[in-house]
Design a protein around this motif. Sequence first.
Motif, PDB file in Angstrom:
ATOM      1  N   GLY A  60       0.811  -1.198   0.000  1.00  0.00           N
ATOM      2  CA  GLY A  60       0.000   0.000   0.000  1.00  0.00           C
ATOM      3  C   GLY A  60       0.849   1.253   0.000  1.00  0.00           C
ATOM      4  O   GLY A  60       0.431   2.303   0.517  1.00  0.00           O
ATOM      5  N   ALA A  61       2.048   1.162  -0.582  1.00  0.00           N
ATOM      6  CA  ALA A  61       2.966   2.298  -0.653  1.00  0.00           C
ATOM      7  C   ALA A  61       3.193   2.659  -2.118  1.00  0.00           C
ATOM      8  O   ALA A  61       3.366   1.766  -2.955  1.00  0.00           O
ATOM      9  CB  ALA A  61       4.293   1.955   0.006  1.00  0.00           C
ATOM     10  N   MET A  68      18.261  10.993  10.041  1.00  0.00           N
ATOM     11  CA  MET A  68      17.569   9.890   9.388  1.00  0.00           C
ATOM     12  C   MET A  68      17.499   8.696  10.336  1.00  0.00           C
ATOM     13  O   MET A  68      18.518   8.272  10.893  1.00  0.00           O
ATOM     14  CB  MET A  68      18.284   9.491   8.104  1.00  0.00           C
ATOM     15  N   ILE A  69      16.305   8.157  10.511  1.00  0.00           N
ATOM     16  CA  ILE A  69      16.094   6.976  11.345  1.00  0.00           C
ATOM     17  C   ILE A  69      15.865   5.790  10.417  1.00  0.00           C
ATOM     18  O   ILE A  69      14.876   5.750   9.673  1.00  0.00           O
ATOM     19  CB  ILE A  69      14.896   7.149  12.290  1.00  0.00           C
ATOM     20  N   ILE A  70      16.777   4.826  10.461  1.00  0.00           N
ATOM     21  CA  ILE A  70      16.700   3.663   9.579  1.00  0.00           C
ATOM     22  C   ILE A  70      16.198   2.474  10.386  1.00  0.00           C
ATOM     23  O   ILE A  70      16.868   2.023  11.324  1.00  0.00           O
ATOM     24  CB  ILE A  70      18.076   3.353   8.964  1.00  0.00           C
ATOM     25  N   LEU A  71      15.024   1.972  10.050  1.00  0.00           N
ATOM     26  CA  LEU A  71      14.414   0.842  10.750  1.00  0.00           C
ATOM     27  C   LEU A  71      14.678  -0.421   9.931  1.00  0.00           C
ATOM     28  O   LEU A  71      14.079  -0.629   8.877  1.00  0.00           O
ATOM     29  CB  LEU A  71      12.904   1.067  10.920  1.00  0.00           C
ATOM     30  N   ASP A  72      15.586  -1.234  10.402  1.00  0.00           N
ATOM     31  CA  ASP A  72      15.988  -2.455   9.692  1.00  0.00           C
ATOM     32  C   ASP A  72      15.062  -3.585  10.117  1.00  0.00           C
ATOM     33  O   ASP A  72      15.197  -4.149  11.201  1.00  0.00           O
ATOM     34  CB  ASP A  72      17.447  -2.770  10.022  1.00  0.00           C
ATOM     35  N   GLU A  73      14.128  -3.926   9.235  1.00  0.00           N
ATOM     36  CA  GLU A  73      13.115  -4.945   9.531  1.00  0.00           C
ATOM     37  C   GLU A  73      13.314  -6.198   8.676  1.00  0.00           C
ATOM     38  O   GLU A  73      12.360  -6.760   8.136  1.00  0.00           O
ATOM     39  CB  GLU A  73      11.714  -4.375   9.310  1.00  0.00           C
ATOM     40  N   ALA A  74      14.532  -6.675   8.585  1.00  0.00           N
ATOM     41  CA  ALA A  74      14.824  -7.839   7.750  1.00  0.00           C
ATOM     42  C   ALA A  74      14.041  -9.075   8.175  1.00  0.00           C
ATOM     43  O   ALA A  74      13.733  -9.939   7.352  1.00  0.00           O
ATOM     44  CB  ALA A  74      16.327  -8.137   7.768  1.00  0.00           C
ATOM     45  N   GLY A 128       3.905  10.620   8.424  1.00  0.00           N
ATOM     46  CA  GLY A 128       4.158  11.962   8.922  1.00  0.00           C
ATOM     47  C   GLY A 128       5.591  12.209   9.345  1.00  0.00           C
ATOM     48  O   GLY A 128       5.887  13.260   9.922  1.00  0.00           O
ATOM     49  N   ARG A 129       6.477  11.251   9.054  1.00  0.00           N
ATOM     50  CA  ARG A 129       7.888  11.380   9.459  1.00  0.00           C
ATOM     51  C   ARG A 129       8.773  11.073   8.255  1.00  0.00           C
ATOM     52  O   ARG A 129       9.262   9.954   8.088  1.00  0.00           O
ATOM     53  CB  ARG A 129       8.211  10.429  10.622  1.00  0.00           C
ATOM     54  N   PRO A 130       9.037  12.056   7.403  1.00  0.00           N
ATOM     55  CA  PRO A 130       9.825  11.816   6.185  1.00  0.00           C
ATOM     56  C   PRO A 130      11.276  11.439   6.447  1.00  0.00           C
ATOM     57  O   PRO A 130      11.981  11.025   5.521  1.00  0.00           O
ATOM     58  CB  PRO A 130       9.725  13.149   5.438  1.00  0.00           C
ATOM     59  N   ASN A 131      11.729  11.559   7.688  1.00  0.00           N
ATOM     60  CA  ASN A 131      13.110  11.169   8.011  1.00  0.00           C
ATOM     61  C   ASN A 131      13.231   9.706   8.410  1.00  0.00           C
ATOM     62  O   ASN A 131      14.325   9.235   8.728  1.00  0.00           O
ATOM     63  CB  ASN A 131      13.660  12.045   9.144  1.00  0.00           C
ATOM     64  N   VAL A 132      12.121   8.958   8.366  1.00  0.00           N
ATOM     65  CA  VAL A 132      12.142   7.535   8.740  1.00  0.00           C
ATOM     66  C   VAL A 132      12.169   6.674   7.479  1.00  0.00           C
ATOM     67  O   VAL A 132      11.392   6.887   6.543  1.00  0.00           O
ATOM     68  CB  VAL A 132      10.918   7.174   9.603  1.00  0.00           C
ATOM     69  N   VAL A 133      13.077   5.697   7.461  1.00  0.00           N
ATOM     70  CA  VAL A 133      13.224   4.774   6.337  1.00  0.00           C
ATOM     71  C   VAL A 133      13.108   3.347   6.862  1.00  0.00           C
ATOM     72  O   VAL A 133      13.671   3.020   7.911  1.00  0.00           O
ATOM     73  CB  VAL A 133      14.590   4.952   5.645  1.00  0.00           C
ATOM     74  N   VAL A 134      12.386   2.503   6.141  1.00  0.00           N
ATOM     75  CA  VAL A 134      12.230   1.093   6.510  1.00  0.00           C
ATOM     76  C   VAL A 134      13.010   0.230   5.523  1.00  0.00           C
ATOM     77  O   VAL A 134      12.862   0.375   4.310  1.00  0.00           O
ATOM     78  CB  VAL A 134      10.745   0.678   6.519  1.00  0.00           C
ATOM     79  N   LEU A 135      13.847  -0.658   6.054  1.00  0.00           N
ATOM     80  CA  LEU A 135      14.583  -1.628   5.239  1.00  0.00           C
ATOM     81  C   LEU A 135      13.957  -3.004   5.399  1.00  0.00           C
ATOM     82  O   LEU A 135      13.689  -3.444   6.520  1.00  0.00           O
ATOM     83  CB  LEU A 135      16.040  -1.718   5.681  1.00  0.00           C
ATOM     84  N   ARG A 136      13.742  -3.692   4.277  1.00  0.00           N
ATOM     85  CA  ARG A 136      13.218  -5.058   4.321  1.00  0.00           C
ATOM     86  C   ARG A 136      13.899  -5.902   3.247  1.00  0.00           C
ATOM     87  O   ARG A 136      14.601  -5.386   2.384  1.00  0.00           O
ATOM     88  CB  ARG A 136      11.692  -5.069   4.143  1.00  0.00           C
ATOM     89  N   THR A 137      13.648  -7.213   3.302  1.00  0.00           N
ATOM     90  CA  THR A 137      14.333  -8.121   2.386  1.00  0.00           C
ATOM     91  C   THR A 137      13.439  -9.289   2.004  1.00  0.00           C
ATOM     92  O   THR A 137      12.488  -9.628   2.732  1.00  0.00           O
ATOM     93  CB  THR A 137      15.626  -8.654   3.033  1.00  0.00           C
ATOM     94  N   PHE A 138      13.774  -9.911   0.886  1.00  0.00           N
ATOM     95  CA  PHE A 138      13.109 -11.154   0.481  1.00  0.00           C
ATOM     96  C   PHE A 138      13.986 -12.371   0.808  1.00  0.00           C
ATOM     97  O   PHE A 138      13.673 -13.486   0.415  1.00  0.00           O
ATOM     98  CB  PHE A 138      12.802 -11.125  -1.023  1.00  0.00           C
ATOM     99  N   SER A 139      15.074 -12.140   1.550  1.00  0.00           N
ATOM    100  CA  SER A 139      16.019 -13.217   1.825  1.00  0.00           C
ATOM    101  C   SER A 139      15.607 -14.120   2.971  1.00  0.00           C
ATOM    102  O   SER A 139      16.058 -15.267   3.038  1.00  0.00           O
ATOM    103  CB  SER A 139      17.403 -12.628   2.149  1.00  0.00           C
ATOM    104  N   VAL A 150      11.565   1.370   1.996  1.00  0.00           N
ATOM    105  CA  VAL A 150      10.381   2.207   1.837  1.00  0.00           C
ATOM    106  C   VAL A 150      10.735   3.529   2.495  1.00  0.00           C
ATOM    107  O   VAL A 150      11.103   3.554   3.680  1.00  0.00           O
ATOM    108  CB  VAL A 150       9.142   1.590   2.503  1.00  0.00           C
ATOM    109  N   ALA A 151      10.661   4.602   1.743  1.00  0.00           N
ATOM    110  CA  ALA A 151      11.155   5.885   2.244  1.00  0.00           C
ATOM    111  C   ALA A 151      10.376   7.034   1.622  1.00  0.00           C
ATOM    112  O   ALA A 151       9.580   6.845   0.690  1.00  0.00           O
ATOM    113  CB  ALA A 151      12.645   6.025   1.921  1.00  0.00           C
ATOM    114  N   ASP A 152      10.593   8.212   2.145  1.00  0.00           N
ATOM    115  CA  ASP A 152      10.080   9.412   1.496  1.00  0.00           C
ATOM    116  C   ASP A 152      10.530   9.392   0.033  1.00  0.00           C
ATOM    117  O   ASP A 152      11.630   8.930  -0.287  1.00  0.00           O
ATOM    118  CB  ASP A 152      10.638  10.645   2.210  1.00  0.00           C
ATOM    119  N   ALA A 153       9.692   9.879  -0.858  1.00  0.00           N
ATOM    120  CA  ALA A 153       9.969   9.785  -2.292  1.00  0.00           C
ATOM    121  C   ALA A 153      11.331  10.375  -2.652  1.00  0.00           C
ATOM    122  O   ALA A 153      12.061   9.817  -3.496  1.00  0.00           O
ATOM    123  CB  ALA A 153       8.862  10.468  -3.081  1.00  0.00           C
TER     124      ALA A 153
END
Length: 314
Positions: free
Chosen positions: A27-28, A135-141, A160-171, A185-188
Amino acid sequence: MAAVAQMNRYPDMTNAEMTSALSSRLGAPGEQLAFGTGSVAVLYHLLQATCEAGDEVIYAWRSFEAYPIAVPVTGATQVPVPLGPGAVHDLDAMRRAVTPATKAIMLCTPNNPTGPALQHQQVIDFIDSLPDYIMIILDEAYVEFITDPGGLRGLEAMIGRPNVVVLRTFSKAYGLAGFRVGYCVADAKVAAAVRAVSLPFGVSIAAQAAVIASLEAESLLLDRVADLVKARDALAVGLRDLGIDVPDSQGNFVWLPGGSHTEAYAAAFAQAGVAVRPYASGGDWDGLRITVGEPAANTRVLEVAAMLVGPTAG
């Protein structure tokens, strides 16, 4: 099979079909997505796009072993903060480590290799207490394995927090480690910066097809994850029943504290035919990450662990 038959051609550099499939799943908007050869590659690209000499990057330690490798590549200074009791991130200590030079903070949840997941509201309070230029990097592997209802929900934390980035993986949960596909998934604007420094044609034709197929088979995926979670929890209980202080794991692994015995423990498991991942650097958080395996392998882990603690038990 159809994708492999086209391996004489270059893949779609824009990852269009894969982006569309993942955008629908999360939904992003597609403009908020950036891909790479595993989430670790995306992390490298993210740091390269945002950090330089003179900047500081904070992360918990012990945590994902790529962090202390990735940060210096950018010229930035790494600021590791020791884990708190229970092998969890010490958010208060991480907040105290912030300086005017802090450019990014990495939070790994569930923490690899110790296992606990960060709590959603605690992370929200942490983020909102910091300047929004960090920048807040949320590593959700390992996010698919989290069953803690209070666990961090990274995509919600982004709202509402464009400085937050989510990291994910298919591994991990998707079982595509050999195909090497991760994403953020991050601010454009941030996602565009990551794409700008990414290697062209990084995700192969076969890997893109595998991701799309996995997203289409998500019900099967969730069934497998549920079975693995049951085995993980049973393995943790079995180790605790032996008197071993195992942290609450929300990943597909458990953490066995080893201290100065870590290398000896790893050798004992290897001799018994069990491959574990030892972390032995002479620090406070030395131990073994034991990935949940087939039932017979999990039983063997408990048998070896019982021999390791047997002489000192009681």
